[in-house]
Scaffold this motif. Sequence first.
Motif, PDB file in Angstrom:
ATOM      1  N   ARG A 191       0.828  -1.188   0.000  1.00 25.21           N
ATOM      2  CA  ARG A 191       0.000   0.000   0.000  1.00 25.21           C
ATOM      3  C   ARG A 191       0.869   1.247   0.000  1.00 25.21           C
ATOM      4  NH1 ARG A 191      -4.184  -0.857   4.858  1.00 25.21           N
ATOM      5  NH2 ARG A 191      -5.129   0.947   3.837  1.00 25.21           N
ATOM      6  N   ARG A 249     -10.054  -1.889  -7.110  1.00 27.58           N
ATOM      7  CA  ARG A 249      -9.292  -1.432  -5.956  1.00 27.58           C
ATOM      8  C   ARG A 249     -10.101  -0.452  -5.115  1.00 27.58           C
ATOM      9  NH1 ARG A 249      -4.386  -1.389  -9.396  1.00 27.58           N
ATOM     10  NH2 ARG A 249      -4.542   0.872  -9.639  1.00 27.58           N
ATOM     11  N   ALA A 250     -10.911   0.388  -5.769  1.00 24.61           N
ATOM     12  CA  ALA A 250     -11.755   1.327  -5.027  1.00 24.61           C
ATOM     13  C   ALA A 250     -12.789   0.573  -4.187  1.00 24.61           C
ATOM     14  CB  ALA A 250     -12.450   2.290  -5.993  1.00 24.61           C
ATOM     15  N   SER A 286     -12.412  -2.396  -3.080  1.00 22.27           N
ATOM     16  CA  SER A 286     -11.653  -3.039  -2.013  1.00 22.27           C
ATOM     17  C   SER A 286     -11.451  -2.098  -0.833  1.00 22.27           C
ATOM     18  CB  SER A 286     -10.300  -3.512  -2.553  1.00 22.27           C
ATOM     19  OG  SER A 286      -9.505  -4.058  -1.525  1.00 22.27           O
ATOM     20  N   VAL A 287     -11.123  -0.841  -1.132  1.00 25.80           N
ATOM     21  CA  VAL A 287     -10.933   0.143  -0.056  1.00 25.80           C
ATOM     22  C   VAL A 287     -12.225   0.331   0.732  1.00 25.80           C
ATOM     23  CG1 VAL A 287     -10.457   2.568   0.419  1.00 25.80           C
ATOM     24  CG2 VAL A 287      -9.043   1.328  -1.215  1.00 25.80           C
ATOM     25  N   ARG A 332     -13.350  -2.997   2.737  1.00 28.16           N
ATOM     26  CA  ARG A 332     -12.527  -3.243   3.927  1.00 28.16           C
ATOM     27  C   ARG A 332     -12.784  -2.193   4.994  1.00 28.16           C
ATOM     28  NH1 ARG A 332      -6.711  -4.713   1.035  1.00 28.16           N
ATOM     29  NH2 ARG A 332      -7.319  -6.791   0.250  1.00 28.16           N
ATOM     30  N   ALA A 333     -12.966  -0.939   4.583  1.00 23.73           N
ATOM     31  CA  ALA A 333     -13.267   0.106   5.563  1.00 23.73           C
ATOM     32  C   ALA A 333     -14.609  -0.150   6.234  1.00 23.73           C
ATOM     33  CB  ALA A 333     -13.264   1.475   4.882  1.00 23.73           C
TER      34      ALA A 333
END
Length: 414
Positions: A68, A134-135, A137-138, A141-142
Motif C-alpha cells: 500500500r 481497488r476502489a 476493495s478500499v 474493507r473500511a
Amino acid sequence: MGRNILIYCGIDWAERTHDVALVDDTGQLLAKRHITDDATGYKILLDLLVEYGDTEENPIPVAIETSRGLLVAVLRTGKRQVFAINPMAAARYRDRHSVSRKKSDPGDALVLANILRTDMHAHRPLPNDSDLGRAISVLARAQQDSLWNRQQLSNQLRSLLREYHPAALAAFEPWRNGLCRPEARELLRAAPTPTRAAKLTRTQLEAALKRAGRKRGITAEAERIRDVFRAEWAHQSPLVEDALGKQMLALLVQLEAACTAADNLAEAVEEAFPQHPDADLILSFPGLGVQLGARVLAEIGDDRTRFADARGLKAYAGASPITRASGKKSSITRRWVKNDRLNHTGYLWAFAAITASPGAKAHYRRRRDEHGDWHAAAQRNLFNRMLGQLYYCLQHRKLFDENTAFPTPLAAAA
C-alpha cells in the motif's frame, strides 16, 4: 546501460525515507540510493531505474515489504511487477547472508533485491486489479473495519451498563442489534443513569423514540420501557452513579460516530459495487448480498490470472485443509495462515447460503450427519465448495446455477 543482463530492485520501505538497491543476475550490487518519501524521491527512483535499463515494455521488477501507499502506486504504473514480500519471510532470507543477526536499512534493500534474483518464482506479484476493483476493495474493507469497531464499542458500553444501569440492558434486550439501534442511543442520552431513567414520563419516552426515527408502536414501546425503568433495581451510590453516567455518555459519542461511519460506508459500497462487471455474477450466488459480495471481490480482486487454479484460491481463503506429514505421523487440520478477511466473510457467506440454497443446506447436513463434522467444520467445507464454484463461474463468465452446483443424487449417478 543495456538490458543484456537481468536486474532486480529492492526497496526497504520506511515512513519518511526509503533505501533502494539494484543487483544483477549474479548478485553484484549495481547501485544504491537513499530517497525521500515525496515526489522528488519518487522521481529519483524512477530515473535510477531508467538509467539501468527500465523501459515500458521491459520494466525492472521491484520487491518491497508493503502493498500500500503512494510509493507502491507510483511503482505499479505500466507493466512493472511489484512483489510485496512478507517481513517475516524477508527476515528469514536475511539469515541466509549473515549469522551475526546484524540489520540495516541498505542491507535490507539488498536482501529484498536478492529475493527476486533467487526466488522470484516462489513469490507472487501484486495483482493487476482494475481501478474500480481497488476502489471497491478500499470501501469494503473500511466498512468491515467500521463494523468491527462498532461491535467493540458496543461491547464496552454493554459492560459499563452492567456495572450501574442494568435497567437499560433489560429495556433494549428485545431489540435486534440492541445498543447499536438509534432508539437505544437516544434513550441513553436522555437517561444516562438509572435514577434519571426512572423519572422519565411516557411523553418523554415517546418523544425520544420519535427523535430516533421510530414510526410504529411508539406508545406501547414507551409503556414497556417505562415499566422496565421504574422496576426495582440495585443502585450505585449517587456520586459514583453520576460519574459512571458521564463515562457512559463519553463512550456513547464514540459509538454514535462508529454507527454513522458504518452506515455511510455501507451506502458507498452499495453505490460502487453494482458498477463492477463481476457484480451480477457474484450476486447470483446464494447467501451473497451487496455487502458480502463486495467483500469477496475486495479480497480476490478482478485479476483472473492471480490464482493459477481453484485450489490456490481455496488455500488463500483458508477454506481447504492442510496436511502435515512426517515419518509415520500424518494429520489434517485447518489452515491458520490465510486471508483473515476473506475467511471471516466465507463464514458469513456459508451461514447465509444454508438457508438460501437447498443444495447448500443438504451439503451442510450431509457433512454433519454422515461425516460427523462440527458446525464450523461443515460450514468451512461448504465455503470451500462454493469458493471453487465461484472461481469456475468467474473464469467462464457464468452465473450460479443451483442444479449444476448441487445436483441431486439421482442426477449425479446418471
